[in-house]
Design a protein around this motif. Structure first.
Motif, mmCIF file in Angstrom:
data_model
loop_
_atom_site.group_PDB
_atom_site.id
_atom_site.type_symbol
_atom_site.label_atom_id
_atom_site.label_comp_id
_atom_site.label_asym_id
_atom_site.label_seq_id
_atom_site.Cartn_x
_atom_site.Cartn_y
_atom_site.Cartn_z
ATOM 1 N N UNK A 121 -1.620 1.606 -15.056
ATOM 2 C CA UNK A 121 -1.483 2.685 -14.071
ATOM 3 C C UNK A 121 -0.460 2.371 -12.985
ATOM 4 N N UNK A 122 -0.078 3.418 -12.247
ATOM 5 C CA UNK A 122 0.699 3.218 -11.033
ATOM 6 C C UNK A 122 -0.175 2.495 -10.018
ATOM 7 N N UNK A 123 0.461 1.729 -9.137
ATOM 8 C CA UNK A 123 -0.297 1.020 -8.109
ATOM 9 C C UNK A 123 0.344 1.248 -6.744
ATOM 10 N N UNK A 124 -0.487 1.583 -5.776
ATOM 11 C CA UNK A 124 -0.040 1.794 -4.408
ATOM 12 C C UNK A 124 -0.859 0.889 -3.483
ATOM 13 N N UNK A 125 -0.187 0.165 -2.601
ATOM 14 C CA UNK A 125 -0.859 -0.661 -1.610
ATOM 15 C C UNK A 125 -0.617 -0.013 -0.247
ATOM 16 N N UNK A 126 -1.712 0.333 0.438
ATOM 17 C CA UNK A 126 -1.642 1.073 1.694
ATOM 18 C C UNK A 126 -2.171 0.196 2.826
ATOM 19 N N UNK A 127 -1.459 0.195 3.931
ATOM 20 C CA UNK A 127 -1.873 -0.590 5.096
ATOM 21 C C UNK A 127 -3.059 0.087 5.782
ATOM 22 N N UNK A 128 -4.114 -0.690 6.027
ATOM 23 C CA UNK A 128 -5.263 -0.158 6.753
ATOM 24 C C UNK A 128 -4.849 0.239 8.161
ATOM 25 N N UNK A 129 -5.430 1.299 8.671
ATOM 26 C CA UNK A 129 -5.147 1.723 10.036
ATOM 27 C C UNK A 129 -4.004 2.712 10.110
ATOM 28 N N UNK A 130 -2.795 2.271 9.739
ATOM 29 C CA UNK A 130 -1.631 3.163 9.805
ATOM 30 C C UNK A 130 -1.529 4.055 8.582
ATOM 31 N N UNK A 131 -2.169 3.624 7.470
ATOM 32 C CA UNK A 131 -2.116 4.315 6.174
ATOM 33 C C UNK A 131 -0.677 4.470 5.675
ATOM 34 N N UNK A 132 0.128 3.496 6.000
ATOM 35 C CA UNK A 132 1.507 3.451 5.520
ATOM 36 C C UNK A 132 1.536 2.800 4.148
ATOM 37 N N UNK A 133 2.274 3.393 3.212
ATOM 38 C CA UNK A 133 2.401 2.820 1.867
ATOM 39 C C UNK A 133 3.389 1.657 1.955
#
Length: 539
Positions: A235-247
Protein backbone atom coordinates in the motif's frame (compact mmCIF):
# COMPACT_ATOMS: atom_id res chain seq x y z
CA UNK A 1 -29.45 -9.86 34.10
CA UNK A 2 -29.91 -6.45 32.48
CA UNK A 3 -32.17 -6.02 29.46
CA UNK A 4 -29.12 -5.84 27.19
CA UNK A 5 -27.98 -9.27 28.26
CA UNK A 6 -31.19 -10.93 27.11
CA UNK A 7 -31.63 -9.09 23.80
CA UNK A 8 -30.89 -10.74 20.48
CA UNK A 9 -29.89 -7.49 18.75
CA UNK A 10 -28.48 -4.10 19.83
CA UNK A 11 -27.89 -0.94 17.83
CA UNK A 12 -24.20 -0.02 17.76
CA UNK A 13 -24.96 3.34 19.38
CA UNK A 14 -26.45 1.48 22.39
CA UNK A 15 -23.19 -0.35 23.05
CA UNK A 16 -20.30 0.66 25.30
CA UNK A 17 -17.02 -0.96 26.31
CA UNK A 18 -18.61 -2.60 29.36
CA UNK A 19 -20.79 -4.60 26.96
CA UNK A 20 -17.76 -6.51 25.62
CA UNK A 21 -18.88 -9.84 27.21
CA UNK A 22 -22.16 -9.78 25.29
CA UNK A 23 -21.06 -8.26 21.96
CA UNK A 24 -17.29 -8.87 21.74
CA UNK A 25 -14.51 -6.33 21.54
CA UNK A 26 -15.12 -5.35 17.93
CA UNK A 27 -18.71 -4.23 18.54
CA UNK A 28 -17.85 -2.63 21.88
CA UNK A 29 -15.18 -0.47 20.24
CA UNK A 30 -17.56 0.61 17.47
CA UNK A 31 -20.11 1.71 20.09
CA UNK A 32 -17.43 3.60 22.01
CA UNK A 33 -16.31 5.49 18.91
CA UNK A 34 -19.87 6.45 17.97
CA UNK A 35 -20.33 7.87 21.48
CA UNK A 36 -17.10 9.85 21.02
CA UNK A 37 -18.37 11.43 17.79
CA UNK A 38 -16.15 9.40 15.44
CA UNK A 39 -17.75 8.80 11.98
CA UNK A 40 -18.59 5.08 12.04
CA UNK A 41 -20.89 3.43 9.47
CA UNK A 42 -24.27 2.70 11.13
CA UNK A 43 -25.31 -0.81 12.04
CA UNK A 44 -26.24 -3.28 14.76
CA UNK A 45 -24.85 -6.22 16.70
CA UNK A 46 -26.36 -9.69 16.90
CA UNK A 47 -25.46 -10.53 20.49
CA UNK A 48 -23.65 -13.52 21.93
CA UNK A 49 -26.91 -14.27 23.76
CA UNK A 50 -28.62 -14.81 20.37
CA UNK A 51 -25.97 -17.39 19.48
CA UNK A 52 -26.29 -19.15 22.84
CA UNK A 53 -30.08 -19.12 22.49
CA UNK A 54 -29.74 -20.71 19.03
CA UNK A 55 -27.54 -23.52 20.38
CA UNK A 56 -29.81 -24.18 23.37
CA UNK A 57 -33.16 -23.91 21.58
CA UNK A 58 -32.16 -26.21 18.70
CA UNK A 59 -30.28 -28.68 20.89
CA UNK A 60 -27.17 -28.23 18.76
CA UNK A 61 -25.08 -27.06 21.71
CA UNK A 62 -25.25 -30.40 23.52
CA UNK A 63 -24.47 -32.34 20.31
CA UNK A 64 -21.52 -30.10 19.44
CA UNK A 65 -19.97 -30.21 22.92
CA UNK A 66 -20.30 -34.01 22.98
CA UNK A 67 -18.48 -34.22 19.63
CA UNK A 68 -15.69 -32.02 20.98
CA UNK A 69 -15.48 -33.74 24.37
CA UNK A 70 -13.31 -36.65 23.23
CA UNK A 71 -11.74 -34.98 20.19
CA UNK A 72 -8.00 -35.56 19.78
CA UNK A 73 -6.93 -32.11 18.59
CA UNK A 74 -3.47 -33.40 17.67
CA UNK A 75 -5.02 -35.75 15.12
CA UNK A 76 -5.25 -33.30 12.23
CA UNK A 77 -7.56 -35.45 10.11
CA UNK A 78 -9.97 -36.02 13.01
CA UNK A 79 -9.88 -32.33 13.97
CA UNK A 80 -10.62 -31.17 10.41
CA UNK A 81 -13.41 -33.73 9.91
CA UNK A 82 -15.14 -33.09 13.26
CA UNK A 83 -15.08 -29.30 12.94
CA UNK A 84 -16.32 -29.52 9.33
CA UNK A 85 -19.31 -31.59 10.47
CA UNK A 86 -20.07 -29.09 13.25
CA UNK A 87 -20.05 -26.16 10.81
CA UNK A 88 -22.33 -28.05 8.46
CA UNK A 89 -24.76 -28.77 11.33
CA UNK A 90 -24.94 -25.06 12.21
CA UNK A 91 -25.48 -23.98 8.61
CA UNK A 92 -28.16 -26.64 8.03
CA UNK A 93 -30.11 -25.78 11.20
CA UNK A 94 -32.75 -23.03 10.78
CA UNK A 95 -32.60 -20.16 13.24
CA UNK A 96 -35.35 -19.99 15.84
CA UNK A 97 -38.03 -17.74 14.24
CA UNK A 98 -37.86 -15.23 17.09
CA UNK A 99 -34.12 -14.67 16.49
CA UNK A 100 -34.39 -14.55 12.69
CA UNK A 101 -37.30 -12.12 12.77
CA UNK A 102 -35.48 -9.79 15.17
CA UNK A 103 -32.37 -9.66 12.97
CA UNK A 104 -34.50 -8.97 9.88
CA UNK A 105 -36.45 -6.27 11.72
CA UNK A 106 -33.23 -4.41 12.54
CA UNK A 107 -31.97 -4.82 8.97
CA UNK A 108 -35.19 -3.31 7.57
CA UNK A 109 -35.04 -0.50 10.14
CA UNK A 110 -31.42 0.23 9.17
CA UNK A 111 -32.51 0.49 5.51
CA UNK A 112 -35.33 2.84 6.54
CA UNK A 113 -32.94 5.06 8.52
CA UNK A 114 -30.67 5.31 5.47
CA UNK A 115 -33.53 5.72 3.00
CA UNK A 116 -32.31 2.70 1.01
CA UNK A 117 -34.39 -0.12 -0.51
CA UNK A 118 -33.75 -3.12 1.82
CA UNK A 119 -33.04 -5.33 -1.20
CA UNK A 120 -30.16 -2.98 -2.10
CA UNK A 121 -28.72 -2.26 1.35
CA UNK A 122 -25.19 -3.65 1.33
CA UNK A 123 -23.68 -4.53 4.70
CA UNK A 124 -20.53 -6.00 6.18
CA UNK A 125 -21.17 -9.05 8.37
CA UNK A 126 -18.26 -9.53 10.80
CA UNK A 127 -17.55 -11.99 13.58
CA UNK A 128 -16.99 -10.56 17.07
CA UNK A 129 -16.14 -13.49 19.32
CA UNK A 130 -16.11 -13.34 23.10
CA UNK A 131 -15.81 -15.75 25.99
CA UNK A 132 -18.00 -15.79 29.09
CA UNK A 133 -15.98 -14.42 32.02
CA UNK A 134 -13.05 -13.96 29.62
CA UNK A 135 -14.02 -10.81 27.74
CA UNK A 136 -10.43 -9.97 26.83
CA UNK A 137 -9.60 -13.37 25.33
CA UNK A 138 -8.04 -12.83 21.91
CA UNK A 139 -9.59 -14.57 18.91
CA UNK A 140 -8.01 -12.33 16.27
CA UNK A 141 -8.02 -13.73 12.76
CA UNK A 142 -9.82 -16.94 13.71
CA UNK A 143 -13.35 -16.18 12.57
CA UNK A 144 -14.90 -14.87 9.37
CA UNK A 145 -15.88 -11.54 7.81
CA UNK A 146 -18.19 -11.11 4.82
CA UNK A 147 -18.36 -7.89 2.81
CA UNK A 148 -21.06 -6.53 0.50
CA UNK A 149 -23.87 -8.76 1.74
CA UNK A 150 -27.32 -7.50 0.70
CA UNK A 151 -30.90 -8.63 1.33
CA UNK A 152 -32.40 -9.84 4.62
CA UNK A 153 -32.16 -13.55 3.73
CA UNK A 154 -28.47 -13.22 2.84
CA UNK A 155 -27.81 -11.43 6.13
CA UNK A 156 -29.35 -14.36 8.04
CA UNK A 157 -27.25 -16.79 6.00
CA UNK A 158 -24.02 -14.92 6.73
CA UNK A 159 -24.76 -14.46 10.43
CA UNK A 160 -24.93 -18.26 10.59
CA UNK A 161 -21.67 -18.49 8.66
CA UNK A 162 -20.05 -16.28 11.29
CA UNK A 163 -21.48 -18.50 14.02
CA UNK A 164 -20.13 -21.59 12.25
CA UNK A 165 -16.67 -20.02 11.95
CA UNK A 166 -16.33 -20.33 15.74
CA UNK A 167 -15.70 -24.02 15.00
CA UNK A 168 -12.97 -23.91 12.40
CA UNK A 169 -10.12 -26.35 13.04
CA UNK A 170 -7.79 -23.47 13.90
CA UNK A 171 -10.17 -21.80 16.38
CA UNK A 172 -11.10 -25.11 18.02
CA UNK A 173 -7.44 -26.08 18.38
CA UNK A 174 -6.61 -22.68 19.91
CA UNK A 175 -9.30 -22.95 22.60
CA UNK A 176 -8.30 -26.49 23.51
CA UNK A 177 -4.61 -25.63 23.79
CA UNK A 178 -5.33 -22.55 25.93
CA UNK A 179 -7.80 -24.28 28.20
CA UNK A 180 -10.80 -22.17 27.14
CA UNK A 181 -13.94 -24.33 27.40
CA UNK A 182 -15.85 -24.49 24.11
CA UNK A 183 -19.16 -24.15 25.94
CA UNK A 184 -18.08 -20.76 27.38
CA UNK A 185 -17.10 -19.27 24.04
CA UNK A 186 -19.76 -17.39 22.08
CA UNK A 187 -20.09 -15.41 18.89
CA UNK A 188 -21.55 -11.95 18.43
CA UNK A 189 -21.87 -10.59 14.89
CA UNK A 190 -21.54 -7.05 13.52
CA UNK A 191 -23.94 -6.02 10.73
CA UNK A 192 -22.83 -2.64 9.42
CA UNK A 193 -23.54 -0.55 6.33
CA UNK A 194 -20.83 -1.03 3.72
CA UNK A 195 -18.77 1.94 2.69
CA UNK A 196 -18.50 2.09 -1.11
CA UNK A 197 -14.75 2.18 -0.76
CA UNK A 198 -12.67 4.28 -3.09
CA UNK A 199 -9.76 3.40 -0.83
CA UNK A 200 -9.27 1.63 2.48
CA UNK A 201 -6.52 0.65 4.83
CA UNK A 202 -5.01 0.82 8.31
CA UNK A 203 -3.72 3.61 10.57
CA UNK A 204 -1.48 3.52 13.66
CA UNK A 205 -1.35 6.34 16.18
CA UNK A 206 2.39 5.80 16.50
CA UNK A 207 5.03 4.41 14.16
CA UNK A 208 4.48 0.62 14.32
CA UNK A 209 8.14 -0.18 13.61
CA UNK A 210 10.15 2.52 15.38
CA UNK A 211 7.61 3.25 18.11
CA UNK A 212 7.87 7.01 17.39
CA UNK A 213 4.96 8.60 19.25
CA UNK A 214 5.32 11.89 17.41
CA UNK A 215 3.80 10.54 14.21
CA UNK A 216 0.69 8.82 12.88
CA UNK A 217 1.23 6.25 10.12
CA UNK A 218 -1.44 5.60 7.49
CA UNK A 219 -1.35 2.83 4.88
CA UNK A 220 -3.96 2.38 2.18
CA UNK A 221 -4.75 1.14 -1.29
CA UNK A 222 -7.54 1.23 -3.88
CA UNK A 223 -10.87 -0.49 -3.19
CA UNK A 224 -11.68 -2.58 -0.14
CA UNK A 225 -9.24 -2.97 2.76
CA UNK A 226 -8.92 -6.71 2.12
CA UNK A 227 -6.06 -6.13 -0.33
CA UNK A 228 -4.00 -4.17 2.22
CA UNK A 229 -4.68 -6.26 5.33
CA UNK A 230 -4.09 -9.58 3.52
CA UNK A 231 -0.78 -8.32 2.12
CA UNK A 232 -1.80 -8.84 -1.52
CA UNK A 233 -0.69 -5.32 -2.38
CA UNK A 234 2.04 -3.03 -1.08
CA UNK A 235 0.00 0.00 0.00
CA UNK A 236 0.80 3.69 -0.10
CA UNK A 237 2.26 4.96 3.16
CA UNK A 238 1.87 8.40 4.71
CA UNK A 239 3.63 9.57 7.88
CA UNK A 240 1.87 12.50 9.56
CA UNK A 241 3.29 14.69 12.31
CA UNK A 242 1.21 14.65 15.49
CA UNK A 243 -0.21 18.02 16.45
CA UNK A 244 0.39 19.90 13.20
CA UNK A 245 -0.97 17.03 11.04
CA UNK A 246 1.63 17.88 8.44
CA UNK A 247 2.50 15.05 6.02
CA UNK A 248 6.23 14.60 6.57
CA UNK A 249 6.80 11.40 4.56
CA UNK A 250 4.95 9.70 1.72
CA UNK A 251 5.66 6.58 -0.29
CA UNK A 252 3.40 5.90 -3.26
CA UNK A 253 3.63 2.28 -4.40
CA UNK A 254 2.48 0.44 -7.52
CA UNK A 255 -0.91 -0.86 -6.38
CA UNK A 256 -1.67 -3.39 -9.09
CA UNK A 257 -4.41 -5.30 -7.26
CA UNK A 258 -7.73 -4.28 -5.74
CA UNK A 259 -10.96 -5.84 -4.49
CA UNK A 260 -14.20 -3.99 -5.28
CA UNK A 261 -17.95 -4.57 -5.26
CA UNK A 262 -19.52 -4.59 -8.73
CA UNK A 263 -23.35 -4.26 -8.72
CA UNK A 264 -23.61 -5.74 -12.22
CA UNK A 265 -21.75 -8.86 -11.06
CA UNK A 266 -23.62 -8.93 -7.74
CA UNK A 267 -20.55 -9.41 -5.59
CA UNK A 268 -16.89 -8.64 -5.03
CA UNK A 269 -14.50 -8.88 -7.95
CA UNK A 270 -10.71 -9.10 -7.79
CA UNK A 271 -8.93 -6.83 -10.23
CA UNK A 272 -5.36 -6.85 -11.50
CA UNK A 273 -3.89 -3.95 -13.41
CA UNK A 274 -2.93 -4.46 -17.04
CA UNK A 275 -0.43 -1.64 -17.10
CA UNK A 276 0.37 -2.05 -20.79
CA UNK A 277 -3.28 -1.39 -21.71
CA UNK A 278 -4.01 0.92 -18.80
CA UNK A 279 -7.00 -1.16 -17.72
CA UNK A 280 -8.12 -3.41 -14.86
CA UNK A 281 -8.84 -7.10 -15.53
CA UNK A 282 -10.98 -9.19 -13.20
CA UNK A 283 -9.98 -12.66 -12.04
CA UNK A 284 -13.67 -13.60 -12.35
CA UNK A 285 -13.57 -12.96 -16.10
CA UNK A 286 -16.20 -10.20 -16.04
CA UNK A 287 -15.90 -6.66 -17.38
CA UNK A 288 -15.85 -4.25 -14.41
CA UNK A 289 -18.59 -1.62 -14.60
CA UNK A 290 -17.81 0.55 -11.56
CA UNK A 291 -16.54 4.14 -11.98
CA UNK A 292 -13.56 3.49 -9.69
CA UNK A 293 -11.69 1.58 -12.44
CA UNK A 294 -11.47 4.84 -14.41
CA UNK A 295 -10.08 6.75 -11.44
CA UNK A 296 -7.74 4.21 -9.80
CA UNK A 297 -4.27 4.08 -11.33
CA UNK A 298 -1.60 1.77 -9.87
CA UNK A 299 1.00 4.51 -9.44
CA UNK A 300 -1.36 7.28 -8.28
CA UNK A 301 -1.97 8.06 -4.57
CA UNK A 302 -5.08 6.30 -3.24
CA UNK A 303 -5.67 9.25 -0.86
CA UNK A 304 -5.71 13.01 -1.28
CA UNK A 305 -3.67 15.09 1.16
CA UNK A 306 -6.92 16.36 2.72
CA UNK A 307 -8.09 12.78 3.31
CA UNK A 308 -4.75 11.87 4.88
CA UNK A 309 -4.95 14.82 7.29
CA UNK A 310 -8.59 14.08 8.15
CA UNK A 311 -7.71 10.46 8.96
CA UNK A 312 -4.84 11.64 11.16
CA UNK A 313 -7.19 13.99 13.02
CA UNK A 314 -9.61 11.10 13.64
CA UNK A 315 -6.73 8.87 14.73
CA UNK A 316 -5.66 11.49 17.26
CA UNK A 317 -9.25 11.80 18.54
CA UNK A 318 -9.50 8.01 18.97
CA UNK A 319 -6.13 7.95 20.76
CA UNK A 320 -7.29 10.66 23.17
CA UNK A 321 -10.61 8.89 23.79
CA UNK A 322 -8.96 5.59 24.72
CA UNK A 323 -5.83 7.08 26.27
CA UNK A 324 -3.69 4.53 24.44
CA UNK A 325 -2.23 3.95 21.00
CA UNK A 326 -4.61 2.30 18.56
CA UNK A 327 -4.60 0.19 15.40
CA UNK A 328 -7.44 1.56 13.25
CA UNK A 329 -9.13 0.41 10.02
CA UNK A 330 -10.63 3.10 7.78
CA UNK A 331 -12.44 3.52 4.46
CA UNK A 332 -13.09 6.41 2.04
CA UNK A 333 -16.53 6.43 0.38
CA UNK A 334 -16.46 6.95 -3.39
CA UNK A 335 -19.94 8.50 -3.58
CA UNK A 336 -19.72 11.12 -0.83
CA UNK A 337 -18.00 14.52 -0.71
CA UNK A 338 -15.06 15.29 1.57
CA UNK A 339 -14.97 15.29 4.61
CA UNK A 340 -18.17 13.22 4.95
CA UNK A 341 -16.57 10.41 2.94
CA UNK A 342 -14.04 9.47 5.66
CA UNK A 343 -15.13 6.59 7.93
CA UNK A 344 -13.57 4.53 10.71
CA UNK A 345 -14.71 0.90 10.52
CA UNK A 346 -12.74 -0.69 13.35
CA UNK A 347 -10.27 0.14 16.15
CA UNK A 348 -8.30 -2.03 18.52
CA UNK A 349 -5.39 -1.44 20.92
CA UNK A 350 -2.02 -1.31 19.16
CA UNK A 351 -0.35 -4.57 20.12
CA UNK A 352 3.34 -3.84 19.89
CA UNK A 353 5.43 -0.76 20.58
CA UNK A 354 8.83 -1.43 19.17
CA UNK A 355 10.98 1.22 20.83
CA UNK A 356 13.57 -1.46 21.43
CA UNK A 357 17.04 -2.31 20.22
CA UNK A 358 17.23 -4.68 17.29
CA UNK A 359 17.20 -8.24 18.53
CA UNK A 360 20.75 -9.61 18.63
CA UNK A 361 21.79 -13.17 18.16
CA UNK A 362 23.17 -14.95 21.20
CA UNK A 363 26.79 -15.95 21.56
CA UNK A 364 25.89 -19.58 20.93
CA UNK A 365 24.08 -18.65 17.73
CA UNK A 366 27.06 -16.63 16.58
CA UNK A 367 29.50 -19.46 17.31
CA UNK A 368 27.28 -21.79 15.28
CA UNK A 369 27.15 -19.28 12.44
CA UNK A 370 30.87 -18.46 12.50
CA UNK A 371 31.60 -22.11 11.71
CA UNK A 372 30.04 -21.52 8.33
CA UNK A 373 31.31 -19.31 5.52
CA UNK A 374 31.08 -15.68 6.59
CA UNK A 375 31.49 -12.39 4.77
CA UNK A 376 32.22 -8.85 5.85
CA UNK A 377 29.44 -6.28 5.48
CA UNK A 378 31.51 -4.24 3.02
CA UNK A 379 31.78 -7.28 0.75
CA UNK A 380 28.25 -8.65 1.20
CA UNK A 381 25.93 -8.77 -1.82
CA UNK A 382 22.36 -7.53 -1.29
CA UNK A 383 19.86 -10.01 -2.71
CA UNK A 384 16.64 -8.14 -1.93
CA UNK A 385 15.42 -4.91 -0.34
CA UNK A 386 12.08 -4.06 1.21
CA UNK A 387 10.29 -2.35 4.06
CA UNK A 388 11.62 -2.94 7.61
CA UNK A 389 8.51 -4.27 9.36
CA UNK A 390 9.91 -5.87 12.52
CA UNK A 391 13.43 -4.84 13.58
CA UNK A 392 16.29 -7.23 14.18
CA UNK A 393 18.98 -9.33 12.49
CA UNK A 394 18.99 -13.07 11.80
CA UNK A 395 21.04 -15.46 9.69
CA UNK A 396 20.10 -18.88 8.39
CA UNK A 397 19.14 -21.00 5.42
CA UNK A 398 16.61 -19.41 3.07
CA UNK A 399 13.53 -21.52 2.37
CA UNK A 400 11.34 -20.21 -0.45
CA UNK A 401 7.83 -21.52 0.29
CA UNK A 402 4.66 -20.53 -1.56
CA UNK A 403 2.17 -22.85 0.16
CA UNK A 404 2.10 -23.50 3.94
CA UNK A 405 0.99 -27.10 3.33
CA UNK A 406 3.50 -27.93 0.59
CA UNK A 407 6.22 -30.62 0.93
CA UNK A 408 8.79 -27.80 1.29
CA UNK A 409 6.81 -26.43 4.22
CA UNK A 410 6.91 -29.83 5.94
CA UNK A 411 10.73 -29.73 5.76
CA UNK A 412 10.99 -26.22 7.25
CA UNK A 413 13.21 -26.33 10.34
CA UNK A 414 13.56 -24.19 13.44
CA UNK A 415 15.86 -21.28 12.63
CA UNK A 416 15.32 -21.30 8.86
CA UNK A 417 14.56 -18.04 7.02
CA UNK A 418 11.02 -18.00 5.56
CA UNK A 419 10.81 -16.40 2.10
CA UNK A 420 7.27 -16.17 0.71
CA UNK A 421 4.88 -13.95 -1.24
CA UNK A 422 2.64 -13.11 1.73
CA UNK A 423 1.25 -14.72 4.89
CA UNK A 424 -2.12 -15.27 6.54
CA UNK A 425 -3.13 -17.15 9.74
CA UNK A 426 -2.41 -20.53 8.07
CA UNK A 427 1.30 -19.60 8.01
CA UNK A 428 1.63 -19.01 11.77
CA UNK A 429 3.06 -22.50 12.61
CA UNK A 430 5.90 -21.89 10.12
CA UNK A 431 6.37 -18.29 11.27
CA UNK A 432 6.94 -19.46 14.84
CA UNK A 433 9.85 -21.64 13.65
CA UNK A 434 11.42 -18.95 11.46
CA UNK A 435 14.48 -16.96 12.47
CA UNK A 436 13.28 -14.22 10.10
CA UNK A 437 10.57 -13.62 7.50
CA UNK A 438 10.81 -11.95 4.10
CA UNK A 439 7.78 -11.36 1.83
CA UNK A 440 7.25 -10.11 -1.70
CA UNK A 441 4.13 -8.15 -0.81
CA UNK A 442 2.50 -6.28 2.06
CA UNK A 443 3.13 -3.21 4.19
CA UNK A 444 3.81 -2.49 7.86
CA UNK A 445 0.23 -3.41 8.75
CA UNK A 446 0.06 -6.69 6.82
CA UNK A 447 -0.36 -10.02 8.61
CA UNK A 448 3.35 -10.88 8.27
CA UNK A 449 4.43 -7.57 9.80
CA UNK A 450 2.03 -7.60 12.75
CA UNK A 451 2.64 -11.22 13.77
CA UNK A 452 6.42 -10.89 13.35
CA UNK A 453 6.52 -7.89 15.67
CA UNK A 454 4.52 -9.76 18.29
CA UNK A 455 6.75 -12.83 18.04
CA UNK A 456 9.95 -10.73 18.04
CA UNK A 457 10.99 -12.12 14.64
CA UNK A 458 12.91 -9.87 12.22
CA UNK A 459 10.72 -9.24 9.17
CA UNK A 460 11.04 -7.45 5.82
CA UNK A 461 7.92 -6.99 3.66
CA UNK A 462 7.16 -5.56 0.22
CA UNK A 463 10.42 -6.63 -1.47
CA UNK A 464 8.56 -7.27 -4.71
CA UNK A 465 10.75 -10.17 -5.83
CA UNK A 466 12.40 -11.99 -2.89
CA UNK A 467 10.84 -15.34 -3.86
CA UNK A 468 12.41 -15.00 -7.32
CA UNK A 469 15.87 -13.64 -6.53
CA UNK A 470 16.73 -15.56 -3.34
CA UNK A 471 17.71 -19.16 -4.18
CA UNK A 472 16.22 -21.98 -2.11
CA UNK A 473 18.74 -23.36 0.41
CA UNK A 474 21.27 -20.52 0.27
CA UNK A 475 22.59 -18.99 3.52
CA UNK A 476 21.41 -15.40 4.01
CA UNK A 477 21.49 -12.64 6.60
CA UNK A 478 18.33 -10.63 7.12
CA UNK A 479 18.88 -7.09 8.38
CA UNK A 480 15.30 -6.14 9.18
CA UNK A 481 16.35 -2.87 10.76
CA UNK A 482 17.39 -1.60 7.32
CA UNK A 483 15.23 -3.81 5.09
CA UNK A 484 18.07 -5.67 3.33
CA UNK A 485 18.66 -9.40 2.71
CA UNK A 486 22.36 -10.25 2.19
CA UNK A 487 23.85 -13.35 0.66
CA UNK A 488 25.87 -15.36 3.18
CA UNK A 489 26.44 -14.97 6.92
CA UNK A 490 27.41 -11.34 7.47
CA UNK A 491 29.78 -11.43 10.43
CA UNK A 492 29.47 -7.73 11.29
CA UNK A 493 25.71 -8.03 11.70
CA UNK A 494 25.33 -11.34 13.53
CA UNK A 495 28.31 -10.96 15.90
CA UNK A 496 27.08 -10.11 19.41
CA UNK A 497 28.27 -6.89 21.02
CA UNK A 498 31.02 -7.30 23.62
CA UNK A 499 30.19 -6.10 27.12
CA UNK A 500 32.81 -3.56 28.31
CA UNK A 501 33.39 -3.25 32.03
CA UNK A 502 35.53 -0.68 33.82
CA UNK A 503 37.80 -1.91 36.64
CA UNK A 504 36.64 -0.77 40.02
CA UNK A 505 33.08 -0.19 38.86
CA UNK A 506 30.51 -2.55 40.27
CA UNK A 507 28.02 -3.87 37.74
CA UNK A 508 24.34 -3.17 38.32
CA UNK A 509 22.46 -5.99 39.94
CA UNK A 510 18.87 -7.07 39.61
CA UNK A 511 16.28 -6.33 42.29
CA UNK A 512 14.96 -9.37 44.05
CA UNK A 513 11.23 -10.09 44.32
CA UNK A 514 11.49 -9.42 48.08
CA UNK A 515 12.81 -5.91 47.40
CA UNK A 516 10.23 -5.26 44.70
CA UNK A 517 7.24 -6.29 46.81
CA UNK A 518 7.10 -3.14 49.02
CA UNK A 519 7.45 -0.97 45.91
CA UNK A 520 4.85 -2.79 43.82
CA UNK A 521 2.44 -4.60 46.17
CA UNK A 522 0.29 -7.44 44.86
CA UNK A 523 -3.21 -6.27 43.90
CA UNK A 524 -6.37 -8.01 42.75
CA UNK A 525 -6.25 -6.19 39.42
CA UNK A 526 -5.97 -8.55 36.46
CA UNK A 527 -3.79 -7.51 33.55
CA UNK A 528 -4.81 -8.51 30.02
CA UNK A 529 -3.09 -8.08 26.68
CA UNK A 530 -4.64 -7.93 23.20
CA UNK A 531 -2.51 -9.86 20.70
CA UNK A 532 -2.99 -10.60 17.02
CA UNK A 533 -1.07 -13.85 17.68
CA UNK A 534 -2.15 -14.94 21.18
CA UNK A 535 0.70 -17.41 21.72
CA UNK A 536 3.11 -14.44 21.85
CA UNK A 537 1.98 -13.84 25.43
CA UNK A 538 4.73 -16.24 26.55
CA UNK A 539 7.32 -13.75 25.33
Amino acid sequence: MSSKETRFVLWLEEIRKEDTPIVGGKNANLGEMIAAGIPVPPGFAVTAYAFKYFLDKTGLGQKIYEMLKNLDINNTKELEETTRRIREMILAQPMPPEVEEEIKRYYFELAKRLNINPANLRVAVRSSATAEDLPEASFAGQQDTYLNVYGAEKVIEHVKKCWASLFTARATFYRAVHGIPHERTYMSVTVQKMVNSKAAGVMFTLHPVTGDENVIVIEGSWGLGEATVSGKVTPDQFVVERGSFKIIERKINQKTYMVVFDPAYGGNIHLKADEAKGTWVSEEGVEPTIPLVKVARPGAPALTDDEVRRLAELGEAIYRHYGRHMDIEWAIDFDMPFPDNVFIVQARPETYWSVKRAKETTKAEFIAAIGKKTVRLAEARALAKGLPASPGVAAGVARVILNPKSPEAMEFKQGDILITKMTDPDWVPLMKKAAAIVTDEGGMTSHAAIVSRELGIPCIVGTGNATKVIPYGVEVTVDASRGIVYEGIVEDLVKPKVEITTPGVTAAVGISPEQLLPLYPVTSTKIYMNLGEPDAIDK
